[in-house]
Design a protein around this motif. Structure first.
Motif, mmCIF file in Angstrom:
data_model
loop_
_atom_site.group_PDB
_atom_site.id
_atom_site.type_symbol
_atom_site.label_atom_id
_atom_site.label_comp_id
_atom_site.label_asym_id
_atom_site.label_seq_id
_atom_site.Cartn_x
_atom_site.Cartn_y
_atom_site.Cartn_z
ATOM 1 N N UNK A 201 0.835 -1.210 0.000
ATOM 2 C CA UNK A 201 0.000 0.000 0.000
ATOM 3 C C UNK A 201 0.865 1.253 0.000
ATOM 4 N N UNK A 202 1.860 1.305 0.874
ATOM 5 C CA UNK A 202 2.637 2.535 1.019
ATOM 6 C C UNK A 202 3.425 2.841 -0.253
ATOM 7 N N UNK A 203 3.797 1.819 -1.005
ATOM 8 C CA UNK A 203 4.567 2.041 -2.237
ATOM 9 C C UNK A 203 3.756 2.768 -3.295
ATOM 10 N N UNK A 204 2.426 2.821 -3.130
ATOM 11 C CA UNK A 204 1.548 3.435 -4.121
ATOM 12 C C UNK A 204 1.005 4.804 -3.688
ATOM 13 N N UNK A 205 1.454 5.292 -2.549
ATOM 14 C CA UNK A 205 0.986 6.576 -2.056
ATOM 15 C C UNK A 205 1.898 7.698 -2.544
ATOM 16 N N UNK A 206 1.364 8.927 -2.668
ATOM 17 C CA UNK A 206 2.150 10.050 -3.191
ATOM 18 C C UNK A 206 3.077 10.661 -2.140
ATOM 19 N N UNK A 207 4.200 9.996 -1.911
ATOM 20 C CA UNK A 207 5.201 10.490 -0.965
ATOM 21 C C UNK A 207 6.571 10.007 -1.414
ATOM 22 N N UNK A 208 7.608 10.611 -0.846
ATOM 23 C CA UNK A 208 8.977 10.352 -1.294
ATOM 24 C C UNK A 208 9.772 9.451 -0.363
ATOM 25 N N UNK A 209 9.331 9.318 0.892
ATOM 26 C CA UNK A 209 10.138 8.605 1.877
ATOM 27 C C UNK A 209 9.294 7.587 2.639
ATOM 28 N N UNK A 210 9.805 6.366 2.731
ATOM 29 C CA UNK A 210 9.200 5.317 3.543
ATOM 30 C C UNK A 210 10.262 4.829 4.522
ATOM 31 N N UNK A 211 9.911 4.789 5.812
ATOM 32 C CA UNK A 211 10.881 4.462 6.859
ATOM 33 C C UNK A 211 10.392 3.266 7.667
ATOM 34 N N UNK A 212 11.259 2.268 7.801
ATOM 35 C CA UNK A 212 11.007 1.156 8.708
ATOM 36 C C UNK A 212 11.514 1.567 10.088
ATOM 37 N N UNK A 213 10.591 1.789 11.032
ATOM 38 C CA UNK A 213 10.997 2.265 12.356
ATOM 39 C C UNK A 213 11.136 1.154 13.387
ATOM 40 N N UNK A 214 10.952 -0.101 12.978
ATOM 41 C CA UNK A 214 11.013 -1.208 13.924
ATOM 42 C C UNK A 214 12.317 -1.273 14.734
ATOM 43 N N UNK A 215 13.500 -0.998 14.118
ATOM 44 C CA UNK A 215 14.719 -1.147 14.927
ATOM 45 C C UNK A 215 14.801 -0.221 16.140
ATOM 46 N N UNK B 150 -4.771 14.600 -0.003
ATOM 47 C CA UNK B 150 -4.288 13.906 -1.194
ATOM 48 C C UNK B 150 -3.909 12.458 -0.872
ATOM 49 N N UNK B 151 -3.232 12.260 0.252
ATOM 50 C CA UNK B 151 -2.794 10.916 0.627
ATOM 51 C C UNK B 151 -3.987 10.040 0.999
ATOM 52 N N UNK B 152 -4.969 10.600 1.709
ATOM 53 C CA UNK B 152 -6.169 9.831 2.059
ATOM 54 C C UNK B 152 -6.896 9.399 0.793
ATOM 55 N N UNK B 153 -7.068 10.317 -0.150
ATOM 56 C CA UNK B 153 -7.754 9.969 -1.399
ATOM 57 C C UNK B 153 -6.986 8.889 -2.161
ATOM 58 N N UNK B 154 -5.668 8.997 -2.184
ATOM 59 C CA UNK B 154 -4.856 7.975 -2.843
ATOM 60 C C UNK B 154 -5.017 6.625 -2.143
ATOM 61 N N UNK B 155 -5.007 6.642 -0.812
ATOM 62 C CA UNK B 155 -5.195 5.406 -0.046
ATOM 63 C C UNK B 155 -6.540 4.760 -0.389
ATOM 64 N N UNK B 156 -7.598 5.564 -0.460
ATOM 65 C CA UNK B 156 -8.920 5.023 -0.783
ATOM 66 C C UNK B 156 -8.924 4.376 -2.169
ATOM 67 N N UNK B 157 -8.186 4.939 -3.113
ATOM 68 C CA UNK B 157 -8.074 4.327 -4.439
ATOM 69 C C UNK B 157 -7.286 3.017 -4.372
ATOM 70 N N UNK B 158 -6.180 3.030 -3.628
ATOM 71 C CA UNK B 158 -5.312 1.853 -3.554
ATOM 72 C C UNK B 158 -6.050 0.652 -2.960
ATOM 73 N N UNK B 159 -6.876 0.880 -1.938
ATOM 74 C CA UNK B 159 -7.592 -0.233 -1.298
ATOM 75 C C UNK B 159 -8.890 -0.577 -2.007
ATOM 76 N N UNK B 160 -9.180 0.115 -3.121
ATOM 77 C CA UNK B 160 -10.369 -0.189 -3.905
ATOM 78 C C UNK B 160 -11.658 0.343 -3.339
ATOM 79 N N UNK B 161 -11.571 1.324 -2.444
ATOM 80 C CA UNK B 161 -12.771 1.866 -1.815
ATOM 81 C C UNK B 161 -13.498 2.847 -2.724
ATOM 82 N N UNK B 162 -12.764 3.546 -3.578
ATOM 83 C CA UNK B 162 -13.359 4.491 -4.519
ATOM 84 C C UNK B 162 -12.768 4.240 -5.895
ATOM 85 N N UNK B 163 -13.540 4.580 -6.900
ATOM 86 C CA UNK B 163 -13.096 4.436 -8.285
ATOM 87 C C UNK B 163 -12.933 5.833 -8.857
#
Length: 278
Positions: free
Chosen positions: A128-142, A172-185
């Protein structure tokens, strides 16, 4: 501590049992997520799949305080029987969003650029996160193992608190998320290709000082031997190379932010590094 009943506020749009959720106000002094949700829902789009919209910490939101008892974003999965409100709310939020793909909206003083925080073992989250309109994804688990992202949520810092540009980016990110999960067309704009990072450690503030000054930018590599900050005019020098992640002078009391490294430039590379899929 608080002995009364308290729970997240949840509303479902669309018919059926939702398998996606959008969450705002994990921190009560960050109203940007809820304001962006209101923009998305006024008027609501046509939902092809049901979605749950959640105000995570209503009492702190009403008080416009980050938290009332403990920091909610440091106590997941929570405890339904705890004395502290936020521990109970965390447990209830986990139950409320169980089996949902979750987007959680936050703000930060560190940067105006949206940054997504995830924990690497959740494969659906990475997709999901790979399809959102942003430049940085961080794994914070460590460095952080009790944030909301540890439950599988995509937690996005959309920018600086209560700024119009942050609210617009959150929308913008919420709308993109809704598209990615198939909630809106709805038509999809061109997607970005985020870079992937991993946190390695915190960057501590040395002792007690009256003023701090950062000399570096988030996500720009700092070489060993480079000055990265000042504390009351005293220069702090990096012992080893690192990438600053979510650093600021005032965002945290005892740390500047996080020290990390660039992991990959693609989703496949991140999967290889984090999940051993190579």
């Amino acid at each position: 501590m608080f002995g009364g009943d308290v729970s997240p506020e949840s509303t479902v749009f669309g018919s059926g049992d939702p398998d996606s959720a959008v969450v705002g106000s994990v921190h009560g002094d960050e109203p940007t997520g809820v304001r962006a949700i209101h923009r998305v829902l006024e008027p609501p789009p046509t939902f092809d799949r049901p979605v749950k919209f959640v105000v995570a910490n209503p009492p702190a939101a009403v008080a416009h305080r980050r938290y009332l008892d403990v920091d909610m974003n440091r106590v997941f999965p929570g405890d339904a029987d705890a004395d502290e409100r936020e521990r109970r709310l965390a447990a209830q939020l986990v139950a409320e969003t169980d089996d949902c793909t979750v987007l959680s909206i936050h703000t930060t003083r560190a940067t105006s650029d949206p940054v997504a925080f995830v924990t690497s073992e959740h494969r659906r989250t990475l997709e999901v996160v790979s399809q959102l309109p942003l430049d940085y994804v961080v794994n914070e688990r460590p460095t952080v193992d009790s944030a909301f992202s540890s439950t599988g949520a995509v937690s996005v810092e959309v920018g600086k608190p209560e700024r119009d540009d942050a609210i617009a980016k959150a929308e913008e990110i919420i709308r993109a998320f809704l598209r990615v999960v198939g909630a809106v067309d709805e038509p999809s704009p061109p997607t970005s290709s985020p870079a992937y990072f991993t946190t390695d450690d915190t960057i501590e503030k040395p002792g007690s000082h009256d003023s701090y000054e950062l000399l570096v930018e988030n996500f720009e590599r700092v070489e060993a031997g480079t000055a990265y900050a000042k504390a009351d005019g005293e220069t702090l020098v990096a012992d080893e190379s690192f990438v600053p992640i979510l650093v600021s002078e005032t965002g945290y009391d005892d740390i500047f932010g996080y020290r990390g490294h660039r992991t990959a430039d693609s989703l496949d590379g991140a999967r290889d590094a984090w999940l051993g899929d190579g």
